[in-house]
Every structure is written in C-alpha cells, then in structure tokens.
Scaffold this active site. Structure first.
Site, short mmCIF file in Angstrom:
data_model
loop_
_atom_site.label_atom_id
_atom_site.label_comp_id
_atom_site.label_asym_id
_atom_site.label_seq_id
_atom_site.Cartn_x
_atom_site.Cartn_y
_atom_site.Cartn_z
N LEU A 92 0.92 -0.72 0.00
CA LEU A 92 -0.26 -0.26 0.22
C LEU A 92 1.09 1.21 -0.02
O LEU A 92 2.25 1.15 0.43
CB LEU A 92 -0.60 0.14 1.37
CG LEU A 92 -2.07 -0.24 1.74
CD1 LEU A 92 -2.81 0.09 2.72
CD2 LEU A 92 -3.23 -0.14 -0.45
N GLU A 131 -11.10 1.32 5.81
CA GLU A 131 -10.97 0.59 7.31
C GLU A 131 -9.77 1.07 7.69
O GLU A 131 -9.17 1.43 7.58
CB GLU A 131 -11.32 -1.00 6.27
CG GLU A 131 -11.71 -1.32 4.66
CD GLU A 131 -11.02 -2.66 4.38
OE1 GLU A 131 -10.01 -2.78 4.67
OE2 GLU A 131 -11.98 -2.60 2.97
N LYS A 133 -6.24 0.30 9.12
CA LYS A 133 -5.14 -0.85 8.79
C LYS A 133 -4.57 -0.96 10.44
O LYS A 133 -3.93 -0.65 11.20
CB LYS A 133 -3.54 0.29 8.44
CG LYS A 133 -2.58 -0.03 7.75
CD LYS A 133 -1.97 0.96 6.64
CE LYS A 133 -1.18 0.35 6.46
NZ LYS A 133 0.09 -0.16 6.94
N ASP A 135 -2.32 -3.61 12.44
CA ASP A 135 -0.44 -3.44 12.48
C ASP A 135 -0.54 -4.69 12.80
O ASP A 135 -0.37 -5.30 14.28
CB ASP A 135 -0.29 -2.87 13.86
CG ASP A 135 1.33 -3.02 13.56
OD1 ASP A 135 1.11 -3.00 12.35
OD2 ASP A 135 1.84 -1.95 14.40
N TYR A 246 -10.17 -8.46 4.54
CA TYR A 246 -10.62 -7.97 3.89
C TYR A 246 -10.06 -7.72 2.18
O TYR A 246 -11.03 -6.74 1.64
CB TYR A 246 -10.37 -6.34 4.36
CG TYR A 246 -8.35 -6.42 3.94
CD1 TYR A 246 -7.62 -6.81 5.45
CD2 TYR A 246 -7.29 -6.36 3.32
CE1 TYR A 246 -6.34 -7.04 5.18
CE2 TYR A 246 -6.47 -6.13 3.18
CZ TYR A 246 -6.08 -6.62 4.08
OH TYR A 246 -4.02 -7.05 4.01
N LYS A 339 -1.09 7.09 7.07
CA LYS A 339 -0.19 6.65 8.51
C LYS A 339 -0.79 7.63 9.77
O LYS A 339 -0.98 8.59 9.41
CB LYS A 339 0.82 6.92 7.84
CG LYS A 339 1.12 5.37 7.16
CD LYS A 339 1.43 4.35 7.76
CE LYS A 339 3.34 3.91 7.86
NZ LYS A 339 3.21 2.36 8.30
N CYS A 433 23.17 4.63 45.57
CA CYS A 433 22.62 5.93 45.25
C CYS A 433 23.49 6.41 44.18
O CYS A 433 24.58 7.05 44.30
CB CYS A 433 22.16 6.71 45.93
SG CYS A 433 21.58 8.02 45.12
N CYS A 436 24.28 10.18 45.77
CA CYS A 436 24.51 10.38 47.15
C CYS A 436 25.45 9.42 47.87
O CYS A 436 25.43 9.10 48.69
CB CYS A 436 23.00 10.96 47.79
SG CYS A 436 22.21 9.45 48.28
N CYS A 451 16.65 4.42 47.15
CA CYS A 451 18.48 6.04 48.25
C CYS A 451 17.24 6.18 48.69
O CYS A 451 16.11 6.94 49.15
CB CYS A 451 18.03 7.29 46.80
SG CYS A 451 19.55 7.92 47.59
N CYS A 456 18.21 14.00 48.84
CA CYS A 456 19.45 12.81 47.95
C CYS A 456 19.34 13.74 46.51
O CYS A 456 18.20 14.04 46.21
CB CYS A 456 19.56 11.64 47.44
SG CYS A 456 19.71 11.44 45.89
S1 IVH Z 1 -5.19 -3.69 1.39
C1 IVH Z 1 -4.53 -3.67 -2.53
N1 IVH Z 1 -6.32 -3.05 4.05
O1 IVH Z 1 -1.35 -2.98 5.74
C2 IVH Z 1 -4.88 -4.39 -1.20
N2 IVH Z 1 -4.03 -3.71 3.69
O2 IVH Z 1 0.92 -1.49 4.54
C3 IVH Z 1 -3.67 -3.92 -0.68
N3 IVH Z 1 -3.15 -4.01 5.51
O3 IVH Z 1 0.18 -5.29 3.21
C4 IVH Z 1 -3.45 -4.08 0.92
N4 IVH Z 1 -5.07 -3.71 7.22
O4 IVH Z 1 -0.56 -5.93 5.48
C5 IVH Z 1 -5.12 -2.99 3.09
N5 IVH Z 1 -7.58 -3.03 5.98
C6 IVH Z 1 -6.61 -3.20 5.40
C7 IVH Z 1 -5.11 -3.74 5.80
C8 IVH Z 1 -3.98 -3.71 4.90
C9 IVH Z 1 -4.07 -4.32 7.24
C10 IVH Z 1 -1.56 -4.15 5.59
C11 IVH Z 1 -1.79 -4.82 5.04
C12 IVH Z 1 -0.91 -4.83 3.79
C13 IVH Z 1 0.06 -3.08 4.61
C14 IVH Z 1 0.97 -2.16 4.02
#
Ligand code: IVH
Length: 697
Positions: A92, A131, A133, A135, A246, A339, A433, A436, A451, A456
């Site tokens: 992405l 949606e 993202k 981690d 997703y 991000k 410490c 002191c 300490c 102190c």
């Molecule tokens: S879409 C073409 N949707 O983020 C589709 N990615 O930094 C591309 N990720 O490799 C990905 N949640 O592992 C998509 N709702 C979400 C996501 C998502 C997490 C991750 C995914 C991707 C990474 C990119």
C-alpha cells in the site's frame, strides 16, 4: 459440505452424527471467535468436541480436513514449504497527512482523464471504503470447494510460506465456509487478511511469559509474528491470534456460478457472510473529505480499539476501476494508507543514566541515539527498573524498540535481538545511589531500588525545583506542588522538558486555567534569556554554587566550551579562581556523563543556550561588571543616566549602539526595534534590569 468419500465400517448413524457434530462445533466456534456471541457454555462446547474426538478415534477414516479436531496438527518436520500466491500480494502507498491523501486523489483524477477519459470512471472516484489498517501480518487463506486447504504468509508478495497448520490453529479462521440460503461456495477462493494479537491478550501473554521466566515480546505484532511462524502448531494454538479479512485475491465460481463481488463494500459483506471475521468499523463515503474526516477521527479513537492499528486505509469502492488503475511498484493506485503518527521506532541504546523519583526510587533511563517518533526527537526514555531490564534482556549497545504514545513517557520496550553484534554490554544495577552514595535498598514486594536519603540531590523534583528556583533560572509560578504535578503527569522527566510544555499539557493539570498556564509558559520562555551562570547553577552540579558558576561562565562563555574543557580533565578547571579541586573533579565527572550531554543537547534544542563573553580574572577583580560593555534600550525603573552611572560604578562601560563588542543589551519597556534586531543578529545576550543587578552580585 466436505466430501467424505473414504470407505468406512462405521454405521450410517455414526457417519451422520460425526457430520452433524463437525458442523455444529464449527458453528459454535464461529459464534465464539468471529461473532463474539457464543450461545452455549464452554462445557457444552467441550462435550461436543469430545464426542467427535471419540468417534474419530474409533473411525479415523471419518476425519475430514475441516474437522474442528484438526485445528492443531503435528509439528512441521522441517521449515516451511514455499507457496506461490495466485496473484501478487501487493502493498500500500502511504500518506502521512491530509494533504497526502488529497494529492492521491488528484493523481487518480489525472490518471483517469489521461488513460480512460470516461466520465463514469471519474464519478467512481467519489466512492470510497475506509477500513482500519491493522498492524499485524498479512495472511492468504485458500478454500477449495469451501474447505480450508492452505494458509500462507505474504513473503515477498509473490511467494510466501506455507503455514497452513498454524492458521488452522487460529480459532477465527473458518475451516469450512458458511453457505447462506442454499447458495453454493466458490470452487476456489483465496482471501487476504491480517493476523494480529489483541492488545489485552498480548499483555496477558507477556505476563505469562514473565511468570514462566521467558522472554517477553516488545509489541503485539512481534508476538503475532512469533506465533504464526512456530514450527509446532500447538504453540500457535496457545497464542491468542485473531484475524480480520478484507480482500479476495482469487475466485473461481462454484456450482451456482455466482461471481466475485464487484465492490469493496460488497466484498466485506460477502466475506462476512462466508464466515470470515471482518472489521465492523469499515465505512463507505461518497466524497473524499468525509473519508478523510473518518480517518482523522481515529487518530484519537485508535486507543479505544482492542487491537493496534497504524493508520486507516482508503480504498476505491469500485474494484474493476481499482484493477484497471494498476499499481506503481508494489503499491496499487486504487488505495492509500493514511498513516498515523508513529508510536515506536528503533534506535541504539548508548548508555543508561539514573534518575531518582520523588519517593527515592531509582529509575534507569536510556540514553539513546536520537530518533524521531511521530514528529518528536527522542534522546532518552525510561527503562522502568532493573528487573525489567534483565527480563527483557536489554543491553548497552543494543538496537532497541522505543515507544511513545500520547502523554506516556517514552520507554524502551525491548531489544532487537536479531541485530546483536556480540559487543553489547549487560546492564548491572547500581548498589549505591549514584547521587549520594547511600546503599540502595529494595522494599518488600517491590521491583524498584530505593535511595533512602531524603536529601538526595538526585531526586527529580528536587532537581527541577532547584533549576527553577530564584538562585538559578528563576521561573516564577513553578512551585514544588506544580513540579510534582508535572512529574506525576509524565510531562517532565528532566529540566529540559519544561521547555516543551504546551498549554494543553498545563490545562490538563489540577487548578490550571488559561491565564495561569499562559503566565507560566511566558515565565519559562523568559528564562531562556537568563545569564549563563544561572543555568550552570540550575543544572545542579555537585558542589557548584553561584560563585563557582560565575567563575565557570566567565572562563568559558558557553556550556559547550565548559563541557569540552571539563570533560578533558579536571586540571583544566583548577586554575580558575573560585574552583578548587573538589569542584573541578565534580564538574569534570558531570561533563563526562552521557546523560549530561544528552540533557545539554536537549536544552540547546529547546533554545536554552546562553552565551557570554569570556572574561579574565583581572577584569573580574576591578568590579563585578569590569570588562563588560552595556547598551540600554527602553524604559527602566530609573532614568537611563542613573542606570548608566550605576553600571560604571560597578566597573562596566555603557555605549550607545550595539556592536560585536557589546556584552549585554539591557532591555526595558518599549525597547527600540533596531537595537533588538542588531543584538539578535550579533548574538548579543539581552537581559532585563533584574538580571543586570544579578550580574553585579
Ligand atoms: S489493503 C491491494 N487493507 O497493511 C490491497 N491492507 O502497509 C492492499 N493492512 O500489506 C492492502 N489492514 O498487510 C489493506 N484493511 C486493510 C489492511 C491492510 C492492514 C496491511 C497489509 C498491507 C500493509 C500495507
């Protein structure tokens, strides 16, 4: 339903019962792990599972790949096999702010106009799905005739690792697809999702690891990665992994010929219908600005989610258009990640310094190679306590993961073990410490070292109160109570942090209203113009009072010069009037500390770096202001002539215009702009009347 072609000696009623149990258990599993809405008790669930196990033990030929008893298989003999993905698993592109997202759309508009020129396509640029993202780690799940047959990691996007047994052990992975209203399942279906560990489970896991004396994980993502790549799936099964799906990456229609969804929005509901876990905070928008607003709302709301997200993803809803738009490198044009400010980064742990909390507890602090996290440069972070250091096996020289979130003081979450060179040094707790020399003690049932010396000098609140005190930086309005509040709230961990206080920080404290906050901020800001000796006093170097501080300021003229000389050797300081061997040793020791350098760097960065001209001992002997040239601007408490006469009586000189020979510009009310500008330009320190008097004390 899965095929069950194997010949069997089991009576038909048992075959039927086994099939019913499989379906029933998978259903309850789905309700529990995907919907979070179980309708039977754990005991009832276990009874069903046991019954199926017994049947399968008696008639092994009845075991099917989608049987819930098959979630935890045997360990892989060696490594993971490679799997080629049905189509490239793309990444992405990132936008780090709102402007970046708008620029993404502008590029799309241009691209569509140039390449497709279809107004219908242009309209589709105003249809988005947003949606979270997540981690975690990308996984690809493949189903043949509705049965889970393969699970893979993303790998390099083209070829991943076959982790089927591990994904089978993840309870929210459907082993068989659900069929709704008699519709058929696709003949082949590959789904993309993100595997992750919820924050609460991550914390629990770390507690359990701790109790078992095992290594803890620095973040949920690392914990999830470790769990997914276990060679023994029974270990994966013990780790509470979750999944959110997703995207569809491969689709071959089944018996009823239904085709794959044409939009992202339909994809999400289609996946949900098949029994996949799908986020419930995805939303659809008919314009970009609303989509952006939804994203930015989650900068705050991310803390309320049970899992870590590092941003939001904005996707074109029309999948055909997204497909036609193609990709740049590994990034599809049709989606962008918004991000969030980062909360962690890795950097090198250079040293460990020690501070003492208000109660005398010893706190080890990391002296770090400067690193930017979410727009802020971090040079130090807490290491909590020595037990924590040992448990996480953090060593000096390690590459470490540093976290910072919201108001939380940055902390070191753990080492990056893979980056070790072998030259790292184990960190040993002090026995006395460092401030002191009092032997440190440990209170029953507590991890911190203490300490017990109430006086102190290392105690942080004392250090800060000293720094702001009238003999030092003289910051009005920062009484001990407020200092304690600031420390308590995690807003200041050293004196330099005072300079990064923001009004919102103060308004969050008890009894702080707008005016009081502003006054304090103004006082802190004004203290940047205090003469060098006051700063030296404020830094609380052992044995260094005003006399020594003035002498040091006069000899070196700046903190940098002082540190450079003092860290070389104490002898460089000993010939200074007012600096004996004890002071010289103390200053030298102070100057050599990494923590000192880090603090000075931080102060300088904040704009606290007073300079003055270097003066000889003789000049100082002729009167406190001897050898110094002053220019006066603006209205002071007495007529200009009276002030000038007083300066001269103290050995100083007064001239009319600012030049490079001017020692100080004395600034009163309504000062002249040209003099101020000139002083700024030439780096001539500006002082008020009170500071002027202080110089002569
Ligand atoms: S879409 C073409 N949707 O983020 C589709 N990615 O930094 C591309 N990720 O490799 C990905 N949640 O592992 C998509 N709702 C979400 C996501 C998502 C997490 C991750 C995914 C991707 C990474 C990119």
């Amino acid at each position: 339903m899965s095929k069950n072609a194997a010949p069997t000696s089991a009576p038909p009623s048992v075959v039927e019962r086994a099939a019913w149990l499989r379906a029933e258990i998978n259903e309850h599993n789905y309700r529990y792990h995907v919907l979070d809405a179980p309708i039977i008790s754990d005991a009832e669930f276990d009874a069903l599972l046991n019954e199926l196990r017994e049947i399968e033990a008696q008639y092994p030929e009845l075991i099917t790949p989608d049987s819930p008893t098959q979630r935890v298989g045997a360990p892989a003999a060696e490594g993971f096999a490679k799997v080629r993905h049905p189509q490239p698993i793309l990444s992405l592109g990132n936008a780090f702010d709102v402007a970046g997202v708008r620029a993404w759309r502008d590029r799309l508009v241009k691209y569509v106009q140039q390449n497709f020129g279809d107004s219908d396509d242009l309209r589709k640029l105003d249809d988005y799905v947003v949606e979270p993202k997540i981690d975690g780690l990308t996984v690809v799940l493949t189903y043949a005739d509705g049965v889970f047959v393969q699970g893979a990691t993303r790998g390099d996007g083209l070829v991943g690792e076959d982790i089927t047994p591990n994904l089978r052990a993840v309870k929210s992975v459907p082993l068989a697809l659900r069929r709704k209203d008699g519709s058929a399942v696709p003949a082949r279906l590959s789904v993309r999702g993100e595997a992750f560990m919820p924050i609460a489970d991550f914390e629990k896991l770390n507690e359990a690891q701790l109790a078992a004396g095992e290594r803890t994980f620095a973040n949920p993502r690392n914990a999830a990665a470790g769990a997914l790549r276990q060679l023994d799936p029974s270990l994966t099964a013990k780790r509470p992994l979750r999944l959110l799906c997703y995207a569809i990456v491969d689709f071959v229609p089944g018996a009823d010929g239904h085709v794959a969804p044409r939009t992202q929005w339909e994809t999400l509901s289609y996946l949900r219908q098949l029994g996949f876990p799908v986020t419930d905070i995805a939303r659809r928008f008919d314009n970009l600005e609303d989509a952006i607003a939804y994203c930015t709302a989650y900068v705050e709301k991310r803390d309320d989610l049970p899992f870590e997200i590092d941003g939001m993803v904005i996707k074109l809803n029309d999948l055909d258009l997204a497909q036609r738009l193609g990709y740049v490198g590994k990034d599809p044009r049709g989606a962008i990640a918004f991000k969030f400010p980062a909360r962690e980064a890795t950097t090198i742990l250079k040293d460990v310094s020690v501070t003492i909390g208000r109660t005398g507890n010893i706190v080890p602090n990391a002296v770090l190679e400067p690193v930017h996290i979410g727009g802020i440069t971090i040079t130090s972070a807490t290491l909590h306590n020595y037990d924590d250091i040992a448990r996480k096996d953090i060593r000096i020289g390690d590459r470490v993961i540093v976290k910072r979130a919201g108001d939380v003081i940055p902390y070191v979450a753990g080492p990056v073990v893979a980056a070790r060179t072998g030259r790292e040094r184990i960190i040993t707790p002090p026995t006395e410490c460092p401030f002191c020399g009092t032997p440190l003690t440990r209170r029953e049932g507590e991890v911190a070292l203490y300490c017990t010396n109430a006086d102190c000098p290392g105690r942080l609140d004392r250090a800060i109160s000293h720094f702001v005190g009238s003999g030092a930086m003289d910051i009005q309005g920062l009484g001990e109570k407020i200092v304690a509040q600031l420390i308590e709230a995690g807003l200041v961990a050293d004196v330099a942090d005072l300079y990064s206080l923001k009004k919102e920080d103060l308004l969050g404290l008890e009894k702080f209203a707008e005016r009081k906050a502003q006054k304090l901020l103004d006082a802190i800001e004004a203290s940047k113009r205090q003469p060098l000796y006051r700063l030296i006093v404020g830094l609380g170097i052992r044995h260094v009072g005003e006399v020594a501080a003035r002498a040091l300021a006069d000899r070196f003229g700046s903190l940098d010069a002082l540190i450079e000389a003092a860290s070389e050797s104490p002898e460089r300081l000993q010939d200074i009037e007012g600096v004996g061997p004890v002071i010289a040793e103390s200053v030298s020791e102070w100057a050599r500390r990494d923590s000192t350098r880090a603090l000075i760097a931080k102060l300088k960065h904040a704009g606290v770096d007073p300079k003055q001209e270097v003066r000889s001992a003789e000049a100082r002997a002729e009167g406190p202001l001897a050898g110094r040239t002053f220019v006066i601007t603006g209205t002071l408490s007495k007529p200009r002539e009276a002030i000038a006469a007083w300066i001269e009586s103290q050995g100083g000189k007064v001239t009319d215009s600012v030049s490079k020979n001017t020692s100080y510009l004395v600034v009163g009310d309504a000062p002249g702009a040209s003099k101020i500008n000139k002083a700024r330009q030439l780096n001539v320190p500006m002082i008020g009347e009170e500071e002027l008097r202080n110089l002569a004390r």
